[in-house]
Each structure stands twice: as structure tokens, then as C-alpha cells.
Enzyme design. Structure first.
Site, PDB file in Angstrom:
ATOM      1  N   HIS A 123       0.793  -1.244   0.034  1.00 18.82           N
ATOM      2  CA  HIS A 123       0.039   0.135  -0.115  1.00 18.82           C
ATOM      3  C   HIS A 123       0.781   1.411   0.013  1.00 18.82           C
ATOM      4  CE1 HIS A 123       1.029  -0.116   4.505  1.00 18.82           C
ATOM      5  NE2 HIS A 123       0.628   1.228   4.211  1.00 18.82           N
TER       6      HIS A 123
HETATM    7  C1  UD1 Z   1      -2.107   5.759   5.362  1.00 22.55           C
HETATM    8  C2  UD1 Z   1      -0.773   6.079   5.789  1.00 22.55           C
HETATM    9  C3  UD1 Z   1       0.170   5.127   5.870  1.00 22.55           C
HETATM   10  C4  UD1 Z   1      -0.328   3.986   6.584  1.00 22.55           C
HETATM   11  C5  UD1 Z   1      -1.456   3.655   5.981  1.00 22.55           C
HETATM   12  C6  UD1 Z   1      -2.284   2.243   7.050  1.00 22.55           C
HETATM   13  C7  UD1 Z   1      -0.333   8.617   5.222  1.00 22.55           C
HETATM   14  C8  UD1 Z   1       0.501   9.320   4.518  1.00 22.55           C
HETATM   15  N1  UD1 Z   1      -0.385   7.390   4.875  1.00 22.55           N
HETATM   16  O1  UD1 Z   1      -1.935   5.376   4.058  1.00 22.55           O
HETATM   17  O2  UD1 Z   1       1.512   5.764   6.666  1.00 22.55           O
HETATM   18  O3  UD1 Z   1       0.565   2.992   6.666  1.00 22.55           O
HETATM   19  O4  UD1 Z   1      -2.406   4.551   6.076  1.00 22.55           O
HETATM   20  O5  UD1 Z   1      -3.090   1.756   6.120  1.00 22.55           O
HETATM   21  O6  UD1 Z   1      -1.054   8.967   6.143  1.00 22.55           O
HETATM   22  N2  UD1 Z   1      -9.035   4.983   0.697  1.00 22.55           N
HETATM   23  C9  UD1 Z   1     -10.202   4.342   0.650  1.00 22.55           C
HETATM   24  N3  UD1 Z   1     -11.060   3.972   1.779  1.00 22.55           N
HETATM   25  C10 UD1 Z   1     -10.484   4.322   2.904  1.00 22.55           C
HETATM   26  C11 UD1 Z   1      -9.089   4.798   3.130  1.00 22.55           C
HETATM   27  C12 UD1 Z   1      -8.490   5.085   1.792  1.00 22.55           C
HETATM   28  O7  UD1 Z   1     -10.743   3.968  -0.505  1.00 22.55           O
HETATM   29  O8  UD1 Z   1     -11.135   3.954   4.134  1.00 22.55           O
HETATM   30  C13 UD1 Z   1      -8.218   4.985  -0.716  1.00 22.55           C
HETATM   31  C14 UD1 Z   1      -8.421   6.373  -1.164  1.00 22.55           C
HETATM   32  O9  UD1 Z   1      -8.365   6.426  -2.512  1.00 22.55           O
HETATM   33  C15 UD1 Z   1      -7.185   7.268  -0.709  1.00 22.55           C
HETATM   34  C16 UD1 Z   1      -6.232   6.358  -0.640  1.00 22.55           C
HETATM   35  O10 UD1 Z   1      -6.763   4.933  -0.303  1.00 22.55           O
HETATM   36  O11 UD1 Z   1      -6.990   8.251  -1.364  1.00 22.55           O
HETATM   37  C17 UD1 Z   1      -5.168   6.505   0.295  1.00 22.55           C
HETATM   38  O12 UD1 Z   1      -5.520   6.631   1.817  1.00 22.55           O
HETATM   39  P1  UD1 Z   1      -4.632   7.599   2.823  1.00 22.55           P
HETATM   40  O13 UD1 Z   1      -5.245   7.598   4.004  1.00 22.55           O
HETATM   41  O14 UD1 Z   1      -4.286   8.818   2.119  1.00 22.55           O
HETATM   42  O15 UD1 Z   1      -3.262   6.829   2.830  1.00 22.55           O
HETATM   43  P2  UD1 Z   1      -3.215   5.163   2.895  1.00 22.55           P
HETATM   44  O16 UD1 Z   1      -2.551   4.806   1.795  1.00 22.55           O
HETATM   45  O17 UD1 Z   1      -4.103   4.395   3.564  1.00 22.55           O
END
Ligand code: UD1
Length: 365
Positions: free
Chosen positions: A209
Site C-alpha cells: 500500500h
Molecule cells: C495511510 C498512511 C500510511 C499507513 C496507512 C495504513 C499517510 C500519508 N499514509 O496510507 O502511513 O501505513 O495509512 O493503512 O497518512 N481509501 C479508501 N478507503 C479508506 C481509506 C483510503 O478507499 O477507508 C483510498 C482512497 O483512495 C485514498 C487512498 O486509499 O486516497 C489512500 O488513503 P490514505 O489514507 O491517504 O493513505 P493510505 O495509503 O491508507
């Protein structure tokens, strides 16, 4: 008003690994303090958030900021703005932030600007790569925190190198504590193997991820090529971000065509631990999974060129294969198999150490 005259502590969380750390700590903190929880809403899908609160019996957040996804600046800014309003209302004696996500940084910044002391759980970790958003988040957070709960000797050395010497508390690892409490439940979930059509020790568990991997088409292609080189069944628990990327650049069909690959949505905490426990090995770019593999004695192949958890590599339990099939085969031939490892401080529970240090800190003010 604080409950029963106890000092108020606010935990700010928003992403999966933070819920896992909050679970054991919230039980202890709630006994000694008036504990409130702010959820930023960074993770919002059921399997990324509510599933963890339910399974780990974490109290419902007092406030949900509902920020959702967005660019880093937008997400961090929104959390900060909404956190400021929430903290101004709650008026805590101390704010706790966890790990290295955008929620961690935004929560710490909002608190420090309101002159509320900050405690950082999992302080001192470094990859020394500023192109990783997590590295920026944890570095800044460490430098504005009053209490730094660090898990390992390597983390302490990193803090010292940056001249951070005050408020350091060696706490051990909350992820070890919750995993140890959860061990008896693993065997009860064994039927998951038949649900997925897999056999104990005959499949590789995979997660991916990190932005460095998912946001780079060349690396996603290299990941698929690596999967093709892994013999036997491969159970891939796909983060929603990773799934979107595979689809956006039309690689999903190539992924699904890899022989013996099983593609699944992310699993809740206990299910993931169970799958890890019964796997032959885990391939991951998650920091939490590297540690969980280490604690459960499973070989870990890390899909990055470096790690913050350097002890896992030094002990022979973790191998930094990046995305190289050659390194994969070499690692599988040499990696140390099952050996249960511990990570507590002289047998004390990390949650008790953290609660005790907060108490001492607040009494000294
Ligand atoms: C985040 C953290 C990372 C951590 C991870 C744990 C940051 C910069 N990154 O990464 O350090 O290891 O969480 O899982 O804070 N999305 C969904 N549903 C959700 C959440 C996210 O569809 O419930 C999708 C969205 O398209 C979003 C993307 O995942 O833009 C990324 O989500 P985000 O929370 O920005 O970062 P993670 O990759 O989850």
C-alpha cells in the site's frame, strides 16, 4: 468538563495501524484519565475503520472529523483545522498521536499551536527518505512532542542523533502487547484457511500500500513480475488505494492472471494475524506486518529497499527484497523460520509504561 476531576487525555487517530495501537492503550488510559478519542476520518471504509473498532472493542470516537481522502496538503490541512476546533472544545491536558500518518502530523501541529503538550507513540523511527510522506510526518512530530514513547534502541539512537533528549520514554511496542493478548484467538479463526481455499504453510500472504510502490506504474509492473516468480498460492489482501491504482493503469487483468493468486479485500485485525500465522511467509511493504511477522516467527520479505524496523532484519527474520525475484529466491533459502520473539521492556506492558509516564509528566507541570 473532565470526568471525576481526572486529567483529560485526547487520542487522535485516523488510520488502521493507529486503531491497533489505541486498542490496548485505551483500556489502561481510561482507568487513570478522562480519555477521549478524536477520529480524523482519514480511513472511513468499513474494513479500514469500523471493523477494527468493533473487533478490538475500542470505545466509539467522541468526535469524528470526517476528513476523508485527498491530496496530502488538503488532507493534513483539513485535519489540522478541524482538530483545532475539537481540541479547543475538549481542552485536554495532553494529546496523544500515533505513528506517522497525516493524522499524526496534523493532530500534533493542531495541539502544539494551542499549547497543549503532545505525546508521540512510536517515536524515533526513521527511513531517512524524505520522499516518503511518513518520514516527514514522524520527523516533524518528534520535534514538537513533549513525550516521545520510543519502541526500540535504534529509535532512541535516531532521536539522539537529532538532539532530541527530553521527554524520552522507552515504552516497548503496543503492537506487541495487542498481538500477545490476541494469540489465543488465532487458532479459533483457522477455518479462514478453508474459506480462502488455502492450506497451512503452503501460501504466501501479500500486502502492498505504500505510495512509493502504488503510485509508480513501473514498480506495480515489477510487483506483478515478482508475484509470478513466487511458487504456490499467493493470498493478496488489497488496500483500496492499491486496487484503484491497478485499475487506473489497466494492470488489474495482468494481476488477476498471475497463476495461483487469490485477490481479497483487506481483512480485520484478527483475521490478518491468523493468515499471517499460518502462512509460509509474508511479502509486504507495511511496517506493522513486518513486526507482526517478527513477533509470530514467520519469515518476512519486505517490498522496500529499506526499513524503519532494522532489528527485524538484523535478527535474520526479515529480508529487504524490494521488488526483485532474485532477492526473493535468495531470501527464501536463508531466512530464519519460526522462532517466537518478544518486544516488551523487562516484562512490563507498554500501555502501563505509557500511562505511568503521562501521570508523572502531568504531575510535574
Ligand atoms: C495511510 C498512511 C500510511 C499507513 C496507512 C495504513 C499517510 C500519508 N499514509 O496510507 O502511513 O501505513 O495509512 O493503512 O497518512 N481509501 C479508501 N478507503 C479508506 C481509506 C483510503 O478507499 O477507508 C483510498 C482512497 O483512495 C485514498 C487512498 O486509499 O486516497 C489512500 O488513503 P490514505 O489514507 O491517504 O493513505 P493510505 O495509503 O491508507
Amino acid at each position: 468538563m473532565p470526568r471525576q476531576g481526572k486529567p483529560r487525555i485526547v487520542s487522535i487517530v485516523g488510520a488502521r495501524p493507529q486503531f491497533v495501537k489505541l486498542a490496548p492503550l485505551s483500556r489502561v488510559i481510561a482507568k487513570r484519565f478522562d480519555h477521549r478519542i478524536i477520529h480524523s476520518g482519514q480511513h472511513y471504509d468499513y474494513e479500514m475503520s469500523a471493523a477494527f473498532f468493533g473487533q478490538l472493542q475500542i470505545p466509539r470516537p467522541d468526535i469524528n472529523l470526517k476528513v476523508g481522502s485527498g491530496s496530502h496538503g488538503r488532507q493534513t490541512g483539513r485535519i489540522m483545522e478541524r482538530c483545532e476546533a475539537a481540541l479547543a472544545k475538549l481542552k485536554p491536558a495532553l494529546v496523544l498521536v500515533y505513528g506517522d500518518t497525516n493524522t499524526t502530523l496534523a493532530g500534533a501541529l493542531a495541539a502544539v499551536k494551542l499549547q497543549i503538550p503532545v505525546g508521540h507513540i512510536e517515536a524515533g523511527l526513521r527511513s531517512y527518505r524524505l520522499d516518503m510522506p511518513e518520514e516527514v510526518n514522524r520527523r516533524v512530530t518528534d520535534h514538537i512532542s513533549d513525550l516521545l514513547f520510543y519502541p526500540t534502541a535504534a529509535a532512541a539512537a535516531n532521536l539522539k542523533r537529532e538532539a532530541i533528549t527530553k521527554g524520552l520514554v522507552r515504552s516497548g511496542d503496543l503492537m506487541y502487547e495487542i498481538l500477545d493478548d490476541s494469540r489465543p484467538l488465532i487458532a479459533r479463526k483457522r477455518s479462514l484457511l478453508s474459506t480462502f481455499g488455502i492450506e497451512s504453510e503452503k501460501f504466501t500472504l501479500i500486502t502492498l500500500h505504500r505510495a512509493e510502490n502504488t503510485d509508480n506504474p513501473a514498480r506495480l509492473t515489477a510487483f506483478i513480475n515478482l508475484l509470478r516468480a513466487v511458487p504456490g498460492q499467493k493470498l493478496f489482501l488489497v488496500h483500496p488505494r492499491t486496487l484503484k491504482q491497478f485499475k487506473a493503469i489497466s494492470l488489474y487483468r495482468r494481476l488477476a492472471a498471475v497463476p495461483e493468486v487469490i485477490i481479497s479485500s483487506p481483512q480485520p485485525y484478527l483475521e490478518t494475524l491468523t493468515l499471517l500465522y499460518y502462512s509460509r511467509a509474508v511479502m509486504t511493504d507495511s511496517g506493522g506486518m513486518q513486526k507482526e511477522a517478527f513477533f509470530l516467527g514467520r519469515p518476512c520479505l519486505t517490498l522496500r529497499p529499506e526499513t524503519e524496523w532494522v532489528e527485524t532484519v538484523r535478527s535474520g527474520a526479515n529480508s529487504l527484497i524490494d521488488l526483485s525475484p532474485t532477492k526473493f529466491h535468495r531470501a527464501m533459502a536463508t531466512i530464519t523460520p519460526r522462532r517466537r520473539r518478544q518486544c516488551t521492556v523487562a516484562g512490563r506492558r507498554p500501555s502501563e509504561i505509557i500511562a505511568g509516564a503521562i501521570d508523572t509528566f502531568l504531575r510535574g507541570r
